[in-house]
Design an enzyme around this catalytic site. Structure first.
Site, short mmCIF file in Angstrom:
data_model
loop_
_atom_site.label_atom_id
_atom_site.label_comp_id
_atom_site.label_asym_id
_atom_site.label_seq_id
_atom_site.Cartn_x
_atom_site.Cartn_y
_atom_site.Cartn_z
CE LYS A 132 8.80 22.92 73.75
NZ LYS A 132 7.34 22.78 73.53
CD GLU A 184 2.85 8.87 66.42
OE1 GLU A 184 1.87 9.49 65.95
OE2 GLU A 184 2.91 8.45 67.57
CB CYS A 200 -1.79 10.70 66.85
SG CYS A 200 -0.52 9.63 67.54
CD GLU A 211 -4.87 14.25 64.70
OE1 GLU A 211 -4.56 13.16 65.20
OE2 GLU A 211 -4.05 15.12 64.41
#
Length: 508
Positions: free
Chosen positions: A203, A278, A313, A412
């Site tokens: 996906k 992750e 990331c 973040e």
């Protein structure tokens, strides 16, 4: 072609085609005019509902394509197709599966330029950078194909009988990937599951689906039906259906912390599933006073991934710099990022991409404004660049006088924003690094070898660079601690994670 495989490096690819902006625009127009389709059970199909959704370029902010809008029924059909294909795929020898994955690598290589162009146009990243992503994805396919015979068990002398273990695949694996490296994640993250003997439902992110839908055509041509299935939808229906499907016992996800937590909850409501994640990071680059100022400044820029507009990331988005060298380091960083030109992502001379969409763009600007309100000082950047004629660009932004309690020191941002925290002693630097809830990457700059290893060991992160920041290396496990995730990728550990251990005793 060497040894039956296609040689692919970014430099070789750039030299093999006409990469002028005009040529890229023309080829992109041809690619966007295609009929974008899912891959389900070996068939290229539209959505069960007949609906589509718009894909918008973050450079032009115009609709560039309409793609099928997947439903739960589409996701379930994809899982059913993968289930039907699983016995035949798992029944192949490991080397036969590896050979098929190598064929896929060659097929991806043959369409490398088109895949890179699609990533540039719907994600906004510079064409030179996404070209490197395609090369990395092909390298990952070949790397895991080469590890096929390492998915093995062992014998145990527990008695006078025969005791041994073997590894068997899970069955259907759901892979859910983010928007920031579309083709690299789409290709490289199906490699280990396939080599281990699983079938896959992929996906892609709704913001950047185009290269994955071209990958659907490639897989359709070179892999057995149902081995890889690709479905995308604009919303949570497709990923939620995959995560909750009773026949999906293995899930691999890359994305935000919030989405990772939601996947864990949803999976646990259905069955006991193996989930690897992750997730995000608030990663620190720690610069000690004996480090070379120019090296620290360059690494801070590279580690921040300004070329990707900070949308990675692993970005070292916190610069923890000793107060004695902070001023010259910041001055050098400002010089490195000054006078950038903000070009079309299809221009080979582009060095920085856009934010992926208006939502992310506004989110990052809100963080910068919040930092100003809390007392941070903008060293450079701070908003849209004056010399960008169009596009969702945000200039590389460096914030000084950031305090540990500020939002930009803890959350973040996923944008081109570097938060600078000054410190006085080693204990303080380690404490500042470890105080956040994330633990993905870290970097230590010092010429003292004992201190380098001491600090690296003290960091609560899964991946550490010493006197570097940014690069990944195939074979070196990559993964986070704490709220940055579960599991390791890009190495043998990833391959083994897509199989289960079975113990067998034979009475002699």
């Amino acid at each position: 072609m060497v040894g039956g495989t296609v040689s692919l490096t970014p430099a070789a690819l750039l030299s093999a085609h006409d990469w002028t902006l005009e040529a890229n625009d023309a080829r992109v127009a041809e690619l966007l005019a295609r009929d974008h389709r899912f891959l389900i059970g070996g068939d290229l199909v539209g959505s069960d509902s007949g609906r589509t959704f718009e894909v918008i370029s973050p450079y032009s902010e115009e609709v560039i394509a309409r793609v099928p809008d997947g439903t739960r029924a589409d996701a379930n059909r994809a899982v059913d197709a993968a289930m039907q294909a699983f016995p035949g795929w798992a029944g192949l020898t490991a080397t036969a599966r590896a050979d098929a994955v190598r064929v896929l690598a060659d097929a991806v290589s043959a369409r490398a330029r088109d895949l890179a162009l699609l990533d540039a146009i719907d994600g906004g990243a510079p064409i030179a950078m996404v070209t490197a992503d395609v090369a990395a994805s092909v390298a990952a396919l070949r790397y895991f194909a080469g590890l096929a015979l390492e998915s093995k068990g062992h014998t145990i002398p527990a008695s006078g009988n025969l005791h041994f273990t073997e590894r068997q695949p899970y069955g259907v694996v759901a892979k859910i990937i983010p928007f920031n490296h579309p083709i690299m994640f789409a290709v490289s993250k199906i490699a280990a599951p396939l080599v281990a003997g699983n079938t896959v439902v992929l996906k892609p992110a709704e913001a950047t689906p185009l290269s994955a839908l071209l990958l659907a055509e490639i897989c359709h041509d070179v892999l057995p039906p149902g081995v890889v299935n690709i479905v995308v939808g604009d919303g949570i229906d497709v990923p939620d259906a995959l995560v909750r499907h009773p026949d999906v016992y293995r899930i691999g996800f890359i994305g935000s912390e919030a989405a990772g937590l939601a996947i864990q909850r949803a999976a646990a409501e259905v069955a006991v599933k193996t989930v690897t994640l992750e997730l995000g990071g608030k990663n620190a680059l720690i610069a000690f006073p004996d480090a070379d100022i120019d090296e620290v400044a360059l690494a801070a820029v590279q580690g921040m991934n300004f070329g990707w507009s900070g949308q990675s990331c692993g970005s070292t988005s916190r610069l923890l710099v000793h107060e004695s060298i902070a001023d010259p380091v910041l001055e050098q960083i400002a010089r490195i990022v000054a006078d950038r030109e903000y070009r079309s992502p299809l221009d080979p001379a582009a060095v920085q991409g856009t934010m992926v969409n208006r939502e992310q763009y506004d989110r990052v600007l809100d963080y910068i404004e919040a930092a100003r309100t809390e007392g941070a000082r903008v060293v450079t950047g701070g908003g849209p660049p004056d010399n960008a004629e169009r596009g969702l660009f945000i200039a590389p932004t460096v914030l000084d006088d950031v305090k540990p309690e500020h939002r930009v020191a803890n959350e973040e941002i996923f944008g081109p924003v570097l938060s600078v925290l000054r410190w006085r002693d080693e204990t303080e630097a380690i404490s500042l690094t470890n105080r956040v809830r994330y633990g993905l990457t870290g970097s230590v700059f010092t010429n003292d070898i004992r201190r380098a290893h001491r600090v690296a060991r003290a960091l609560h992160t899964g991946f550490v660079w010493i006197n570097a920041a940014g690069p990944h290396f195939l074979g070196v496990p990559y993964g986070g601690w704490k709220n940055s995730g579960i599991g390791q990728e890009e190495a043998l550990e990833e391959l083994l994670s897509y199989s289960q251990v079975k113990s067998v005793t034979v009475k002699l």
